[in-house]
Design an enzyme around this catalytic site. Structure first.
Site, PDB file in Angstrom:
ATOM      1  N   GLU A 609     -35.542  51.887  34.295  1.00  0.00           N
ATOM      2  CA  GLU A 609     -36.981  51.847  34.577  1.00  0.00           C
ATOM      3  C   GLU A 609     -37.798  52.595  33.550  1.00  0.00           C
ATOM      4  OE1 GLU A 609     -38.155  52.965  38.485  1.00  0.00           O
ATOM      5  OE2 GLU A 609     -36.638  51.663  39.385  1.00  0.00           O
ATOM      6  N   HIS A 698     -28.077  44.988  50.371  1.00  0.00           N
ATOM      7  CA  HIS A 698     -29.468  44.799  50.806  1.00  0.00           C
ATOM      8  C   HIS A 698     -29.565  43.766  51.914  1.00  0.00           C
ATOM      9  CE1 HIS A 698     -29.482  46.329  46.670  1.00  0.00           C
ATOM     10  NE2 HIS A 698     -30.414  47.127  47.154  1.00  0.00           N
TER      11      HIS A 698
END
Ligand code: GLN
Ligand code: ZN
Length: 758
Positions: A609, A698
């Site tokens: 990121e 997830h």
């Protein structure tokens, strides 16, 4: 005189009202009427907060995401979400999150893909294109905002995403050339401008942040095509760029037929003069003077030194604003009633940033004397911050000065270490493990809450957490995992947990920033030199290890991830702050090793990121980020095994840097791409051990034994099986035990099969 404007305000509400209203609506606990009321009140508050500006901003409000709003406005809505008898709001939520309250359980659609908005931690819904995408204007939502704002009796400036950035942000699902859609898109923008003109709008803010990235020639050409096409219009356009320098797009920007250009004078300060020189005498220059990406007070005198000569030269043609939308900072410092007063005095949230702009404007208009008191106070705050003894710590400076080249390297090469570790750990082929956290049950959350409020004392809390650890270890033993973890029950968040125990951090109560949809994060604030007063995880880990003969992994968050998920001090380079974090984590690593922990995992979930927007700047970032990881990890003995974990799948373009981290084992997310990303190992021979996640944590779905066998067999095509680990693709804290137990049990069955085949 210079006009004041804003590029956008947070819309989640200073107490996250909109988040709560949205989630309650999604659960069917409240109706659309209540949601709309909450939205209206947030907008009214935002108008009130903008009262000193020359424009009221509209179009920055969104129920979920402004890029998704733009897709709806342009009539680019995926077929699958359209449901004739649904309310438009529910169609919108279907596109955003795959379902709406109108969908009975299980009949949703796949949600739009989400990705990071430039280099921020905000995630937008990726526009979907095909070669046949057609556009049509649906301006109702924006027009309604314009009409509501009109009641305030002020000039209104709607913000829209520009056509080129809109295409740039999207994805052509069929592999077609999305730029070909530009010619069909432009008439819709032209129509939008007409509609807004009829509403009495004079200026439109057209966001084109793609201009701060490296653009291919055909994208640069698209800018010319687009803005020449849109040149015939009655409304005026302020073209806004932010988040970085324009570099070789600067001349292009200056040549576009728009009525004004906004530049980020925090990150592109040195380009302001060049841009000013290139603009026509008829064009406005908007200067983003106040940092929209961080929470520190602006140095108002310094800002005035910079802007006064420009104001003299440009007069009416100068506009002032924050550097970018204030979406990326919390709303209002006034709600921080528990924050350390001294540090609070150094901060500015969105509301305070607008006040700073006001002061600058008054100083420009009436001279600095008119705001002498405020300027003096501001200078005093900054002076306090510069000289505060809590900011600098000589011991940290000394520790940084005495870092040696050898501190970054393991004692021996991987092959040699691997041998020692094999002998010590005695693990089977395809060792099995997890990524660290186990379900955060309501019971665990309650204990942490009660400890915070004092309902549980230290001893009671330790006892409860130890019981959780014991339960977690017992379950892992029953399942038959090879390398265990303690489960992270004591951690609320993987960054906050460490920040709270380190020197140099403070935490806010309401410093929320929207991450996506209704999800917000509350980044810690790093205000000073970072150090570790005492061990942070050793006792929990030691206790866990005492319960099992199998190795228990120590579990730490790495320096780069802590940095990338915090508001970082701006008075020294980020690399330097990161190095301090690395030294603190290093001490923890060495303490764990001394406590007899044989395997230590250092998570770098957010390493990717931090990559700069321009590829040309990647290497510099990767050099220091990888360096910091090595500094924190590599002080250990050869026989101690270092793991790291990263939870993004696209790492093809940084695999060389990841290899340089030299972790003995890396676990990564790969299951969602069916191991496709492992193809990078065809071109690059990753030297160490690797655990490609074998199922997607997830999703609540339980992976089948066959699917796991298949994924590992695929992985074994790229990586020799002696170097493969078997693990889920991320931590399990968001799942419950009813999902985790069968999933891991299947993972272990699959491993058994693979071992037999080997
Ligand atoms: N160790 C952490 C966990 O298991 C890692 C989380 C992450 O990668 N985001 O929760
Ligand atoms: Zn992860």
């Amino acid at each position: 005189m210079a006009k004041l404007h804003n590029l956008g305000l947070p819309r989640i509400g200073e107490k996250r009202q909109l988040k709560k209203a949205l989630e309650s609506y999604w659960k069917g606990k409240s109706d659309a009427e209540q949601l709309l009321q909450c939205a209206a009140s947030v907008q009214q508050q935002n108008f009130a907060r903008s009262s000193a500006l020359d424009f009221l901003q509209v179009g920055d409000f969104s129920f979920y995401d402004q890029v998704l709003d733009c897709s709806f406005m342009l009539g680019n809505v995926p077929e699958r979400v359209l449901e004739q008898n649904y309310d438009p709001l529910d169609v919108y939520f279907r596109a955003a999150r795959g379902r709406s309250p109108a969908d009975s359980c299980g009949c949703g659609v796949s949600a739009g893909e989400m990705t990071k908005w430039f280099d921020t931690n905000y995630h937008y819904i990726v526009p979907e294109f095909t070669g046949d995408t057609q556009f049509s204007l649906n301006p109702e939502v924006l027009i309604e905002q314009v009409q509501q704002a009109k009641a305030c009796g002020k000039a209104i400036k709607p913000v829209v995403i520009g056509p080129v950035t809109y295409l740039w942000l999207g994805k052509a699902k069929d592999g077609s050339d999305k730029l070909k859609l530009l010619k069909d898109l432009l008439p819709v923008y032209a129509e939008l401008f007409e509609v807004l003109d009829k509403e009495g709008v004079q200026w439109i803010q057209i966001d084109e942040p793609a201009l701060v990235t490296e653009l291919e020639p055909q994208w640069q050409q698209a800018y010319l095509t687009a803005y020449r096409y849109l040149a015939a219009r009655k409304v005026k356009l302020l073209l806004t760029t932010y988040f970085g320098e324009l570099k070789d797009n600067l001349a292009l920007v200056a040549s576009l037929p728009v009525d004004g250009v906004h530049i980020d004078a925090i990150r592109a300060k040195k380009e302001v003069d060049a841009l000013k020189a290139l603009l026509d005498p008829g064009q406005v220059l908007s200067v983003g003077l106040v940092d929209g990406r961080n929470i520190w007070k602006t140095d108002l005198n310094q800002a005035l030194d910079f802007i006064e000569p420009i104001a003299k030269e440009l007069g009416e043609r100068l506009w002032l604003a924050p550097s970018c939308s204030l979406l990326h900072v919390p709303v209002d410092l006034a709600f921080e009633t528990a924050l350390d007063e001294q540090i609070k005095d150094w901060l500015a949230f969105a509301v305070q940033k607008l006040e700073e702009l006001e002061v600058i404007a008054v100083a420009l208009k009436q001279g600095r004397e008119a705001v002498a008191k405020v300027l003096a106070q501001n200078a005093q705050s900054l002076q306090n911050r510069r000289t505060c003894r809590r900011v600098t710590d000589d011991r940290v400076a000394e520790a940084q000065a005495s870092i040696k080249a050898a501190s970054f390297e393991r004692k021996s090469r991987f092959e040699q270490r691997a041998k020692l570790q094999r002998d010590r750990l005695n693990l089977p082929l395809y060792p099995t493990t997890t990524i660290g956290s186990f379900p955060q049950t309501p019971h665990i959350r309650k204990a942490r809450r009660q400890f915070k409020t004092g309902e549980l004392n230290q001893a009671q809390y330790v006892e409860q957490m130890q019981a959780e650890i014991a339960d977690c270890i017992a379950r892992q033993e029953r399942l038959g995992l090879d390398v265990l973890v303690h489960g992270e029950a004591e951690r609320n968040d993987m960054v906050e947990y460490f920040g709270e125990q380190l020197q140099g951090f403070v935490f806010t109560q309401n410093g929320w920033v929207q991450s996506y949809g209704s999800r917000c994060v509350k980044p810690p604030v790093i205000y000073g030199d970072v150090s570790r007063p005492k061990p942070m995880t050793v006792e929990w880990t030691r206790y866990a290890q005492s319960l099992s003969a199998k190795p228990v992994k120590g579990m730490l968050t790495g320096p780069v991830t802590i940095l990338n998920w915090s508001f970082v001090r701006d008075d020294q380079p980020r690399a330097k702050t990161c190095e301090q974090l690395a030294l603190a984590v290093r001490e923890e690593v060495l303490d764990l090793e001394r406590a007899g922990i044989e395997i230590i995992q250092i998570d770098e979930a957010a390493l990717r990121e931090g990559l700069p927007l321009r590829k040309s700047q990647w290497q510099d970032y990767l050099d220091w980020a990888v360096g910091c990881f090595k500094l924190c990890a590599n002080g250990v003995l050869d026989s101690t095994q270092i793991h790291t974990h990263m939870c993004y799948s696209q790492f093809n373009d940084i695999i060389e840097a990841i290899a340089k981290m030299d972790a003995d084992v890396i676990t990564i997310e790969t299951s969602r791409s069916d191991m496709a990303l492992l193809s990078v190992f065809e071109r690059f021979n990753y030297p160490n051990e690797i655990g490609p996640g074998v199922y997607d944590i997830h999703s609540p779905n339980i992976p089948s034994v066959e699917s796991i066998v298949q994924l590992i067999s695929m992985a074994a095509k790229y990586i020799p099986k002696q170097r493969l680990w078997i693990n889920p693709d991320c931590g399990l804290k968001t799942r419950n035990w009813d999902e985790v137990t069968p999933a891991l049990s299947n993972m272990l069955k699959a491993t058994e099969q693979l071992r037999q085949q080997a």
